[in-house]
Design a protein around this motif. Structure first.
Motif, PDB file in Angstrom:
ATOM      1  N   SER A 239      28.395   3.910  12.906  1.00 38.78           N
ATOM      2  CA  SER A 239      29.512   4.684  11.860  1.00 38.78           C
ATOM      3  C   SER A 239      30.531   3.394  12.095  1.00 38.78           C
ATOM      4  O   SER A 239      31.021   2.659  11.283  1.00 38.78           O
ATOM      5  CB  SER A 239      29.772   5.812  12.630  1.00 38.78           C
ATOM      6  N   THR A 240      31.501   3.576  13.127  1.00 40.71           N
ATOM      7  CA  THR A 240      32.452   2.588  13.399  1.00 40.71           C
ATOM      8  C   THR A 240      32.188   1.221  14.187  1.00 40.71           C
ATOM      9  O   THR A 240      32.771   0.426  14.217  1.00 40.71           O
ATOM     10  CB  THR A 240      33.650   3.254  14.434  1.00 40.71           C
ATOM     11  N   ALA A 241      30.903   1.275  14.648  1.00 41.98           N
ATOM     12  CA  ALA A 241      30.358   0.025  15.438  1.00 41.98           C
ATOM     13  C   ALA A 241      30.955  -0.246  16.638  1.00 41.98           C
ATOM     14  O   ALA A 241      30.619  -1.165  17.232  1.00 41.98           O
ATOM     15  CB  ALA A 241      30.592  -1.015  14.590  1.00 41.98           C
ATOM     16  N   GLY A 242      31.606   0.824  17.104  1.00 41.84           N
ATOM     17  CA  GLY A 242      32.491   0.853  18.512  1.00 41.84           C
ATOM     18  C   GLY A 242      31.116   0.603  19.578  1.00 41.84           C
ATOM     19  O   GLY A 242      31.089  -0.417  20.553  1.00 41.84           O
ATOM     20  N   ARG A 275      34.563  -5.390  12.970  1.00 39.42           N
ATOM     21  CA  ARG A 275      33.958  -5.739  14.080  1.00 39.42           C
ATOM     22  C   ARG A 275      32.758  -6.279  14.051  1.00 39.42           C
ATOM     23  O   ARG A 275      32.343  -7.305  14.613  1.00 39.42           O
ATOM     24  CB  ARG A 275      33.469  -4.063  14.757  1.00 39.42           C
ATOM     25  N   ILE A 276      31.662  -6.097  12.976  1.00 41.76           N
ATOM     26  CA  ILE A 276      30.437  -6.772  12.905  1.00 41.76           C
ATOM     27  C   ILE A 276      30.783  -8.006  12.462  1.00 41.76           C
ATOM     28  O   ILE A 276      29.930  -9.212  13.030  1.00 41.76           O
ATOM     29  CB  ILE A 276      29.701  -5.950  11.687  1.00 41.76           C
ATOM     30  N   ILE A 297      29.470  -6.007   2.458  1.00 37.32           N
ATOM     31  CA  ILE A 297      28.310  -6.971   2.587  1.00 37.32           C
ATOM     32  C   ILE A 297      29.050  -8.540   2.490  1.00 37.32           C
ATOM     33  O   ILE A 297      28.821  -9.166   3.639  1.00 37.32           O
ATOM     34  CB  ILE A 297      27.217  -7.101   1.575  1.00 37.32           C
ATOM     35  N   ALA A 298      29.785  -8.395   1.521  1.00 43.55           N
ATOM     36  CA  ALA A 298      30.557  -9.984   1.372  1.00 43.55           C
ATOM     37  C   ALA A 298      31.432 -10.131   2.569  1.00 43.55           C
ATOM     38  O   ALA A 298      31.635 -11.166   3.030  1.00 43.55           O
ATOM     39  CB  ALA A 298      31.326  -9.907  -0.040  1.00 43.55           C
ATOM     40  N   ALA A 299      32.223  -8.898   2.975  1.00 50.71           N
ATOM     41  CA  ALA A 299      33.216  -9.078   4.126  1.00 50.71           C
ATOM     42  C   ALA A 299      32.515  -9.212   5.673  1.00 50.71           C
ATOM     43  O   ALA A 299      33.183  -9.233   6.560  1.00 50.71           O
ATOM     44  CB  ALA A 299      34.036  -7.838   4.024  1.00 50.71           C
ATOM     45  N   SER A 300      31.396  -9.082   5.671  1.00 54.37           N
ATOM     46  CA  SER A 300      30.546  -9.161   6.863  1.00 54.37           C
ATOM     47  C   SER A 300      30.410 -10.431   7.596  1.00 54.37           C
ATOM     48  O   SER A 300      29.498 -10.537   8.484  1.00 54.37           O
ATOM     49  CB  SER A 300      29.170  -8.405   6.878  1.00 54.37           C
TER      50      SER A 300
END
Length: 331
Positions: A239-242, A275-276, A297-300
């Protein structure tokens, strides 16, 4: 004089009830991919929103006596997705559909599976009641956050697993995956991690967490050994990747060589993508149960990957339609 009656086979029954697959607005690409695998066109329907924010659903072809499957994932905006599905089920029953199956690749309210604080609703059960009241005859979903949510439904259902897809993905990108370690982020995901470790013939580890409050959890220890080894982190969703950041950082601090992540549902809400993008991880993969926009996807920073579960859903729908076993898909 007795007369014997020959029972109809599931295949003959399916010929009397045409297979029709329709899609809500939440994940039409997945619905189209399912239909492509089935070799049938995606059913024609239209959803409109009035100026007062009300929805109206209209089927543009006959549903009479059909075996209807409606694909709708519970993604943002979740309330609109649920309401649209309820309207589609109700409209299909009103149009004399023979059977209606709600195909919910991501059942987000599965996280609300118990009364863990005073004066709250067990929303996972409430939504199940709403689907049944709308007229759903069956449901089909994948990787519920809590398997016991299956018991909230009083109608037949099938709970698919993405374990086979995730493990095959790990094998395809890491040739010596059997030398790695599957890491469960917490005790709740150890069963899934263990199943994938068996498929990879790899090691297994788990992070033990301590609950400090209703909303705060702190990692306490790692059970297992990850030093110098490739680590595969598996979970039901991001979800938020925390929690993912904590898990990756612990694995890195204990000497993990490379870290790969794979989950069933990539929700990626709030700060998840940022975060990712900055996380010390080789790849984060999720299935297409939730539509991941191209801009995310592009922003990861090249770290996001999307795995296709449409063939699995197509096979399950085909087996349900013909009366064949769904469990055979996993053996």
């Amino acid at each position: 004089m007795s007369v014997s009656h020959r029972a109809s086979s599931p295949v003959l029954e399916s010929r009397r009830s045409p297979l029709l697959v329709f899609a809500g607005q939440s994940n039409r690409p997945l619905a189209q991919a399912i239909c492509d695998n089935l070799g049938i066109p995606l059913g024609k329907s239209k959803t409109e929103k009035f100026t007062n924010d009300n929805l109206i659903v209209h089927y543009e072809e006959s549903l009479r006596e059909g075996d209807i499957f409606i694909v709708q994932t519970f993604s943002n905006p979740v309330s609109d997705s649920i309401m649209e599905l309820l309207l589609m089920i109700d409209a299909a029953k009103s149009a004399s559909a023979g059977r209606v199956t709600a195909v919910i690749p991501y059942y987000s309210y599965a996280r609300s599976d118990k009364k863990d604080s005073p004066r709250i609703s067990i929303a996972g059960r409430l939504v199940a009641d709403l689907l049944q009241e709308a007229g759903a005859d069956r449901f089909l979903t994948m990787t519920l956050h809590s398997p016991q949510v299956h018991g909230f439904f009083k109608i037949p259902g099938d709970h698919l697993s993405a374990d086979m897809v995730l493990s095959q993905h790990f094998k395809s990108i890491v040739p010596d995956a059997h030398n790695g370690v599957v890491l469960a982020p917490d005790a709740g995901s150890i069963k899934r991690a263990s199943q994938i470790a068996r498929r990879l013939d790899s090691g297994l580890a788990m992070i033990d967490k301590e609950r400090l409050s209703d909303t705060e959890v702190r990692p306490r220890a790692l059970i297992g050994d990850v030093e110098g080894r490739t680590v595969f982190i598996v979970d039901d969703e991001i979800s938020t990747a925390g929690s993912l950041v904590e898990t990756v950082n612990i694995a890195r601090s204990l000497g993990a060589k490379d870290v790969y992540v794979a989950v069933t549902h990539g929700v990626y809400s709030g700060p998840a993508i940022q975060r990712i993008a900055s996380l010390d991880v080789t790849q984060v993969a999720s299935c297409n149960t939730v539509l991941v926009p191209e801009e995310k996807i592009a922003a990861s920073n090249g770290k996001l990957a999307v795995l296709d579960v449409a063939p699995l859903f197509a096979n399950a729908i085909s087996n349900i339609h013909t009366g064949a076993s769904v469990s055979t898909l996993f053996t």
